[in-house]
Design a protein around this motif. Sequence first.
Motif, mmCIF file in Angstrom:
data_model
loop_
_atom_site.group_PDB
_atom_site.id
_atom_site.type_symbol
_atom_site.label_atom_id
_atom_site.label_comp_id
_atom_site.label_asym_id
_atom_site.label_seq_id
_atom_site.Cartn_x
_atom_site.Cartn_y
_atom_site.Cartn_z
ATOM 1 N N PHE A 1 -14.530 -0.385 -3.312
ATOM 2 C CA PHE A 1 -14.534 -1.814 -3.049
ATOM 3 C C PHE A 1 -14.113 -2.013 -1.601
ATOM 4 C CE2 PHE A 1 -12.976 -6.099 -2.682
ATOM 5 C CZ PHE A 1 -13.858 -6.819 -3.457
ATOM 6 N N THR A 2 -14.840 -2.862 -0.894
ATOM 7 C CA THR A 2 -14.513 -3.090 0.508
ATOM 8 C C THR A 2 -13.945 -4.490 0.701
ATOM 9 O OG1 THR A 2 -16.285 -1.603 1.176
ATOM 10 C CG2 THR A 2 -15.411 -3.103 2.857
ATOM 11 N N TYR B 1 -13.489 -7.721 13.127
ATOM 12 C CA TYR B 1 -13.022 -7.741 11.739
ATOM 13 C C TYR B 1 -12.762 -6.317 11.277
ATOM 14 C CZ TYR B 1 -17.917 -6.536 10.656
ATOM 15 O OH TYR B 1 -19.137 -5.941 10.605
ATOM 16 N N ASN B 2 -12.084 -6.204 10.138
ATOM 17 C CA ASN B 2 -11.833 -4.889 9.533
ATOM 18 C C ASN B 2 -12.525 -4.784 8.184
ATOM 19 O OD1 ASN B 2 -10.071 -4.361 11.646
ATOM 20 N ND2 ASN B 2 -8.280 -5.147 10.483
ATOM 21 N N GLU B 3 -12.744 -3.551 7.811
ATOM 22 C CA GLU B 3 -13.108 -3.291 6.422
ATOM 23 C C GLU B 3 -12.018 -2.418 5.826
ATOM 24 O OE1 GLU B 3 -17.903 -3.691 6.317
ATOM 25 O OE2 GLU B 3 -17.082 -1.684 6.707
ATOM 26 N N VAL B 4 -11.474 -2.863 4.719
ATOM 27 C CA VAL B 4 -10.455 -2.048 4.048
ATOM 28 C C VAL B 4 -11.131 -1.467 2.814
ATOM 29 C CG1 VAL B 4 -8.141 -1.998 3.072
ATOM 30 C CG2 VAL B 4 -8.724 -3.704 4.832
ATOM 31 N N GLY C 1 -9.265 12.790 -6.174
ATOM 32 C CA GLY C 1 -8.975 11.859 -7.265
ATOM 33 C C GLY C 1 -7.831 10.922 -6.938
ATOM 34 N N GLY C 2 -7.357 10.944 -5.696
ATOM 35 C CA GLY C 2 -6.273 10.041 -5.324
ATOM 36 C C GLY C 2 -6.794 8.724 -4.787
ATOM 37 N N PHE C 3 -6.074 7.666 -5.027
ATOM 38 C CA PHE C 3 -6.496 6.349 -4.559
ATOM 39 C C PHE C 3 -6.244 6.219 -3.064
ATOM 40 C CE2 PHE C 3 -5.349 1.957 -3.485
ATOM 41 C CZ PHE C 3 -6.575 1.351 -3.748
ATOM 42 N N GLU C 4 -7.188 5.636 -2.366
ATOM 43 C CA GLU C 4 -7.055 5.461 -0.928
ATOM 44 C C GLU C 4 -7.431 4.054 -0.517
ATOM 45 O OE1 GLU C 4 -8.212 9.645 1.332
ATOM 46 O OE2 GLU C 4 -9.641 7.987 1.221
ATOM 47 N N ALA C 5 -6.769 3.555 0.497
ATOM 48 C CA ALA C 5 -7.192 2.309 1.133
ATOM 49 C C ALA C 5 -7.329 2.615 2.617
ATOM 50 C CB ALA C 5 -6.162 1.209 0.902
ATOM 51 N N LYS D 1 -4.203 -8.879 6.970
ATOM 52 C CA LYS D 1 -4.214 -9.980 6.012
ATOM 53 C C LYS D 1 -3.988 -9.465 4.591
ATOM 54 C CE LYS D 1 -5.503 -13.801 8.264
ATOM 55 N NZ LYS D 1 -4.385 -13.784 9.226
ATOM 56 N N PHE D 2 -4.435 -8.261 4.373
ATOM 57 C CA PHE D 2 -4.403 -7.712 3.019
ATOM 58 C C PHE D 2 -3.589 -6.422 3.007
ATOM 59 C CE2 PHE D 2 -8.747 -9.810 3.215
ATOM 60 C CZ PHE D 2 -8.296 -10.996 2.655
ATOM 61 N N LYS D 3 -2.416 -6.537 2.403
ATOM 62 C CA LYS D 3 -1.500 -5.399 2.358
ATOM 63 C C LYS D 3 -1.591 -4.800 0.959
ATOM 64 C CE LYS D 3 3.151 -5.604 2.703
ATOM 65 N NZ LYS D 3 4.336 -6.449 3.020
ATOM 66 N N ILE D 4 -2.050 -3.557 0.888
ATOM 67 C CA ILE D 4 -2.169 -2.920 -0.428
ATOM 68 C C ILE D 4 -0.791 -2.387 -0.818
ATOM 69 C CG2 ILE D 4 -3.441 -1.241 -1.816
ATOM 70 C CD1 ILE D 4 -5.221 -3.296 -0.401
#
Lengths: 691, 691
Positions: free
Chosen positions: B639-640, B656-659, B667-671, B681-684
């Motif tokens: 998901f971007t 702009y950024n794409e996260v 198999g590890g989650f990445e942002a 703007k979007f802090k995971i």
Amino acid sequence: MNIVAPGIWKIKFGEPEDYTPVKMVKHEDRLELLSQLPHSDEAPIETDRILYKSTKRGFVLELPLDDCEKIYGFGLQLKSFNQTGRKKHLRTNADPVADTGDTHAPVPFYVSTKGYGVLVDTARYVSFYCGSSRKLRTAKTSKDDANKTVANNVRDLYAVRDMDTAGVMTIEIPHASGVEIYLFAGPDMRTAVQRYNLFSGGGCLPPLWGLGNWYRSYTGADAEDVLALAEKIRAADLPCDVFGVEPGWQSQKYSCSYTWHKENFSAPEEFIGKMRDMHLNINLWEHVFVHPTSPIYDELKQYSGDYEVWNGLVPDLSIQDAKKTFAEYHRKALVEKGIAGFKLDECDSSDYTGGWSFPNCAEFPSGLDGELMHSLLGMFYQDTLLSIYREKNIRTYGQVRSSHALAASFPYVLYSDLYDHKDFIRGLVNSGFSGILWNPEVRQCSSVEDLVRRIQLSVLSPQSCINAWMIPNPPWLQYDYDKNLRGEILENYTEVQDLCRKFLELRMSLIPYLYSSFARYRFEGLPPFRALVMEYPEDENTYGIDDQYMMGDSLMIAPVIAGQMGREVYLPEGDWYYFWSDKKFEGSKTYNINAALDEIPIFVKAGTLLPLAKPVQYVTPDTSFEITVKCYGYNCRNFTLFEDDGTTFDYEKGIYNEVKLSFNTEGGFEAVRTGNYLGIKFKISGFEVVE
Amino acid sequence: MNIVAPGIWKIKFGEPEDYTPVKMVKHEDRLELLSQLPHSDEAPIETDRILYKSTKRGFVLELPLDDCEKIYGFGLQLKSFNQTGRKKHLRTNADPVADTGDTHAPVPFYVSTKGYGVLVDTARYVSFYCGSSRKLRTAKTSKDDANKTVANNVRDLYAVRDMDTAGVMTIEIPHASGVEIYLFAGPDMRTAVQRYNLFSGGGCLPPLWGLGNWYRSYTGADAEDVLALAEKIRAADLPCDVFGVEPGWQSQKYSCSYTWHKENFSAPEEFIGKMRDMHLNINLWEHVFVHPTSPIYDELKQYSGDYEVWNGLVPDLSIQDAKKTFAEYHRKALVEKGIAGFKLDECDSSDYTGGWSFPNCAEFPSGLDGELMHSLLGMFYQDTLLSIYREKNIRTYGQVRSSHALAASFPYVLYSDLYDHKDFIRGLVNSGFSGILWNPEVRQCSSVEDLVRRIQLSVLSPQSCINAWMIPNPPWLQYDYDKNLRGEILENYTEVQDLCRKFLELRMSLIPYLYSSFARYRFEGLPPFRALVMEYPEDENTYGIDDQYMMGDSLMIAPVIAGQMGREVYLPEGDWYYFWSDKKFEGSKTYNINAALDEIPIFVKAGTLLPLAKPVQYVTPDTSFEITVKCYGYNCRNFTLFEDDGTTFDYEKGIYNEVKLSFNTEGGFEAVRTGNYLGIKFKISGFEVVE
């Protein structure tokens, strides 16, 4: 500008189209009758103030409009009444749920309280901006204007809607490069309408039996079912003159074969004979779209439009050969077997939402396009079927779901799949402006109260009709649709039936009065059902009254709908008598009238001689009505009963009587019969004074 | 035939008009973005099978149609969904209560399940017969046809409505002598829509605050009242980003002065400042009709149509000088004082029933007539006000009551005075076909249940909006109109308020997800709200589903209306998770879903990475959302998140950024954040797996 007849002016602008109502709808010339109406030599509006222009979209007219005049008409408008300040885009539509101008009968004719009428002779989807659109002021804006706010929000906007008329009636006829308009002079609105109706050939005169009660039977019924139902209705002494047979009679319905269903109506002549023995006239449902299996399909194909409807042909009945083929078949196969009339369904462009009917861009062999044909199809269809009966010199009375300008002489009554009770009342009130008749038929009901209230309206309309096509049992046995289908009968059905009978009998009592009102429609163009404003154009209180109407000259009806215990009723000037109690009311006032379920408010104008017949179960050629004349108050006006054989067109040759009810110079009541019809339909057997 | 862009063909027939959407609606060229969509070199329909002709009425096209393809689109259709077998006469109308084609946004664009779209480039009231009208068969009728009955009666007719398509799409453009059409290739319906939206300039990207909750305040409120209300809403912790101020702010409303009311809003800058201090963006109601007292009246008069509306001018905003005058005044007097946006009311030909708006035959200085202007007025109006914000490099988000073709890039959301809840859902479902956005706003309510159910729909729409213009107190304090006016507050108002807050907070949680969905609208043309059939065109079960929709790629919404305890929900292929319980459902099945009042059925597609933010009360330029990513099932798709300043057009310059949220090879989650926007703007901040 031409004078067409006394009080009728034709004005031509640009190059009018060939396919217009006046050019295409044939009717008898009524110049002699027209000459009898009062008229002046001056056109009712200043014709040099009419502006016009040709545009890419079509042709635009601007007619002057006074600030104080009010506009009515435009055919069968169910959703609005006083059109001043409104727009109407007239378009034939079977499902006119919005007040846009869509209607079953988009008649491009309007009348004004100033006492004139205007017919725009077009079959296009014409638009009328009834003082709703003001031209940009070129003069400097006055200070008054500058400080004026129309409204603060949409709620307020609705409230001021009618306040600000723009001084001009703008009319746009699409696709045309010109148009002819006809001005109908008054002196008053009512006379303008009379003139328009006589110009249309005069109003229709239904056969006497047509004014009795109609019952349309269950669509799933076979011949035996219909006969059994008819027997039950006779056994219950519920007056009935016409039985409608719904789609089930045909072998193919959508589209139509016009042939009897082989199993369900296997012996049609026997069926017709048995119905005749019960003195029931048969009216057959059909529509104009011809199924491939129909005997007339092959012959009509060459005369049909380039689109099918429900896999069937759309015959171009404006072509004489097509009309002849369609009529001849109906004559031989149905009329000569004893069918009394037809219900002409689905000719109203069906609804805009579905794929019903043909597109506006369709082409017909005569040169008409789909738009023009949508406007005129119902007219051609009425004309075609009427021609069979005319030729045989017997009258018919039927139903049709589409009409247009100049329809007054067609003995067909409009109906709709819409069903709001208030809209049905409004339809009746509006119909009188436009030379059309309206049938507020009774179908499904939500309660006994709803059933009775709807029957009360129906029996006081041009065609008293229970349309029970969806239910096998009469609604007085069970109003609820599902229960009716399951055969569950109301516990108190005799009580309900008695109540319904009361109003079906009221209808029968009023036949002589109503028939005579229709005779005036025929000979004077005066519609039998009229808005109050048509009678009292000087009385501003009537300008918005869309739920009361005149039936004939003497009766004012104020229907009540389910859920109301009573209602407000405005009585115009003069005294009035409440029909049920003979109680006298002073006019120019509004009253709260309580009306129990066994009453519908009917007010009789003071000075009326009202002929009331003893109700019969049905009308045959031999029926003679026994009449008691009720005299309401003093100085009663004369009343003329129209009397003829009730079934043929011989009255057109002058074979009829007038039975003049009056007081002679000594104050004694008299009924004087003159004329050369030899029978006696109306026997005056009693006289009663109400003070 | 021209290739306009990859996968887009233009075909010219006859002599097209000058005033068409493509010729008059300006938008950015998106050729680069268009090139990124998959396409083939073959036109999606057999263009040599297209027939055309010029008639007196206009121009007619016939496009081939397969028996099995289904047609959708035509703008904001509230009353119908699958248009196959139906007619649509597209006409701008503020009161589209019937399913005739009248609508606030009559977009002459449709898409087919066969995977293509067709834009008819016209501002006329064009008609589409979607396989509803069959040409007369010239061949001998087959025996099968001969024995075919369409139906036995109208009930059956409705049932067979869609069965019999006629193999042709007939299109009639009135008054035109020719037309250009644009074909948009797929391979599928969704791609065809993307292509159309990119051709329209790409979808709009609202400012981040625009995706928060909107509250439109009472029209009778003065500045103090509005401030007091805003304070109350803040005090109750009800998330709110925008306050709408209704007609009361202006000195003249119908028509508009565009100047503040001297008494009620005596110190506008102070008012704006106090609202800003509460972090509330102000949106002002207005319409386009210019009151004589307006400062721009005199200058605009020369550029206005020849009819007035509510005593005001109708400026021809297609003329650059008129647009400039209108925009410049708004810029100086309102935008530069801090007004964040506008609600563009009444530009939709108002209702056909009243005298609102100008006639179709009006003339404008640019050469447009009334019909063309009715179609395009909303477009010109949006363009004019948007130009102010574009010039200032700040984004706006507003409301508009009329739109047309090529509207995707305008940040204005349609709304209506209609209010049927099912229609509101259908509007949202349909909007995705036509490059328009729809606001199912919450107004009056019949019960707490109705209020909550409507808020549930609104927060899951393009614009979450309570439109309380008729009531002084928020509806959660009192839903009943009369009681609200009298100030009678519900006894259980805290409970009701808590329930409403839950969904207003849900909205805030979804902002990052929704914003990223809008970014795809902007860059890929993919509408953020879509019908199921657009996602699953091979699945016939979706062809009629007009009450469920996709919000972005991963959420499927099945709204519940008052009176329902639950509803049927169809889940297309694959697994789905119920949002509220994380319960897993197998797809390709229909379920009965119970939804208590504190739930609206939301299903998450298996394989989704869903970013959910901790709800904030409002969005400022400094707001950073704390996001937990929920992972539904295994093998989750990436998901971007789209990230920029949220308020300017700098993203158009690539700032702009794409996260990118994903699982890495281990198999590890990445942002992973890429791009050149410097803020965050979007802090995971969390990650959660649902199995």
